[in-house]
Structure formats: C-alpha cells, structure tokens
Enzyme design. Structure first.
Site, PDB file in Angstrom:
ATOM      1  N   LYS A  72       0.800  -1.223   0.000  1.00 57.90           N
ATOM      2  CA  LYS A  72       0.000   0.000   0.000  1.00 57.90           C
ATOM      3  C   LYS A  72       0.836   1.279   0.000  1.00 57.90           C
ATOM      4  CE  LYS A  72      -4.113  -2.079   2.073  1.00 57.90           C
ATOM      5  NZ  LYS A  72      -5.144  -2.002   3.139  1.00 57.90           N
ATOM      6  N   ASP A 109     -10.320   2.048   1.598  1.00 59.29           N
ATOM      7  CA  ASP A 109     -10.515   1.494   2.943  1.00 59.29           C
ATOM      8  C   ASP A 109     -11.226   2.498   3.849  1.00 59.29           C
ATOM      9  OD1 ASP A 109      -9.312  -1.003   2.513  1.00 59.29           O
ATOM     10  OD2 ASP A 109      -7.318  -0.224   2.951  1.00 59.29           O
ATOM     11  N   ARG A 161       4.530   3.377  19.852  1.00 57.84           N
ATOM     12  CA  ARG A 161       3.250   3.263  19.148  1.00 57.84           C
ATOM     13  C   ARG A 161       2.305   4.374  19.583  1.00 57.84           C
ATOM     14  NH1 ARG A 161       2.730   0.331  14.472  1.00 57.84           N
ATOM     15  NH2 ARG A 161       3.478  -1.786  14.704  1.00 57.84           N
TER      16      ARG A 161
END
Length: 279
Positions: A72, A109, A161
């Site tokens: 992607k 998406d 993260r």
C-alpha cells in the site's frame, strides 16, 4: 470511463501472501451482475521488490489493481497521482488505469469503513476507542476524523506506538488520547469500538464486554466471529465485521475501475460469505 459488456479488461489483487484474498470472489460477482462478460479479476503474489517489474509489464487491457499489505505504500512512487484520502494515510489500496494511460492511486478502505458503519446506522459518534496501532488503526483514525466529534482513545502496547498514533491524530485533525493495552477493557464502554488487531489479540477482552455494549467494528473476517464479536453480539450490541469493510471498499473499487455505479453490494456480500463458507 464507458465500457461495454464485451470489452476484455483485466484487474487483479496484489500482495504477499495473497492466496487468502476474497477480492476475486467479490469483484467477479460484481462483473457478472453488471454484465461485464469480458472482464477478468485475478490474484498475484507480489512483494515490494517485485512490484515495479509487475507494473512494467502491464498493457492497455488493464483497468485497475487492488493492493494489500505490504504494497500500500510501496506502490505510491509507481502511480502518477494519488487522492487526498490516500495521501492522508500514505496508503494506496486501489490503482485505476485511465484511458489516457495515467495511473491513479486511491484509498477505498477509509470511505469503506464509513460506508460499513453507515449501513449499520452509525452516522456520527461523540467519542470512540481504537484497539491497536498498526496500519489499519491509522485508516480507522482517518475514518473517525469524518464521523467522530470528540476524542478517540487508542489502546497500544508501547510508548513508540502511542507517539505514532498521536502524530497521526495531529495529521488527521483528530483528538487522539493514548492508553496502555493493559487497560483495554475500558475501551469496551465507548460508543464505538474499532478493533484493528490480528486474530486472537482481543479474545481475552471478551469477558469484559459490558451488559449493554454500543457498537463494535471488528476488522477481522476470518475466523469469524471473533470471541469479542460473539460476546458483543450475545449481549445485544451492534457488530460491524471485517467482511462489511471488505465488501464496501471493494464496491468503491469496482465503481472506479469499471465506471459502473452503483456496484451490487448485496451480490458481492453473498459471494464473500460463500467463499468464506467454503474454507
């Protein structure tokens, strides 16, 4: 782009691994319903290193490509232009080949998530929770930027993260708060919970589902239902599945690649359900 049912056009899904993909079942069902008898849709196992060579061999018969991980982002340098939606998350899952030979990249998406939620009656929420911090989580934040009016809490396993998700929030203009995965059970009380983690990751949370849950969007579809989705549904909560997402993003791909709209949502969903049942 105008097409005739007799036009011979090609499309395919690329990724690695790719054997599990339901995209051929969905797109082929759409072609049949739309009367595009000359159209084919295949799957090719292509990794990042092989992607440029694959593009070089594409002829004028190609209408479009669907892309899964890890392609992607790798595909972005190979297209002539990407949409604002794709640019917002630096991810392209759709390439459309125009009649003048241009390659246009898009991301279905994000609008696919929104369409799947809308189909289940979710137009807007005041807050939301996201489980996980991978690539799908950034797409979830992009979708929430359009339908969530308040904060989004993202549950993560590490400080890096957490920082990454806050950066995505700033980029997408979403008020992102981060919390430790150890407190993920708290997420289940949000008006909308989006689970973006791999299979099995949320199973332990099933016992923490509240008695009157709101809406769960679990992006997995195989195996289905997940333990979390099963408990959620048993307690009367609304559940949006990964198959819902897969169908709606594919609907948008079919419409872009073929120039035919609307694509047959129900036919494509039934094809996906049949393909899953055969596994």
């Amino acid at each position: 782009m105008r097409t005739r049912a007799t036009d011979a056009r090609r499309a395919a899904v690329l990724g690695s691994p790719i054997a599990h993909s339901l995209s051929p079942a969905l797109h082929r069902a759409a072609y049949e319903e739309l009367g595009l008898t000359g159209w084919t849709y295949d799957r090719f196992d292509v990794d990042e290193a092989a992607l440029p060579g694959f593009f070089e061999k594409l002829g004028p018969e190609w209408a479009g490509l669907s892309l899964t991980m890890p392609l992607k982002r790798a595909v972005i340098p190979l297209v002539d232009e990407i949409s604002e939606t794709a640019a917002s998350v630096e991810a392209v899952n759709t390439v459309v080949f125009t009649e003048d030979g241009r390659r246009l990249g898009d991301n279905t998406d994000i609008p696919g998530m929104i369409a799947a939620l809308r189909e289940h009656g979710i137009e807007q929420v005041g807050s939301a929770a996201v489980l996980g911090a991978g690539a799908t989580a950034s797409s979830a934040l992009a979708a929430l930027a359009r339908i969530c009016t308040g904060p989004v809490t993202v549950y993560v396993r590490s400080a890096p993260r957490a920082a990454e998700m806050r950066q995505w929030g700033e980029r997408l203009d979403v008020e992102v708060r981060t919390a430790d995965w150890a407190d993920a059970a708290d997420a289940l009380r949000a008006p909308l919970v989006i689970a973006t983690t791999p299979a099995g990751t949320t199973d332990a949370l099933a016992t923490a589902v509240p008695e009157m849950p709101a809406t769960l969007f679990d992006v997995l579809y195989d195996p289905w239902p997940t333990a979390l989705a099963a408990r959620w549904s048993a307690y009367g909560g609304a559940v949006v599945s990964g198959l819902d997402l897969l169908v709606h993003q594919a609907v948008l791909q079919v419409e872009q690649m073929t120039g035919r709209a609307p694509a047959p949502v129900d036919v494509m969903r039934k094809a996906g359900e049949h393909a899953l049942a055969e596994r």
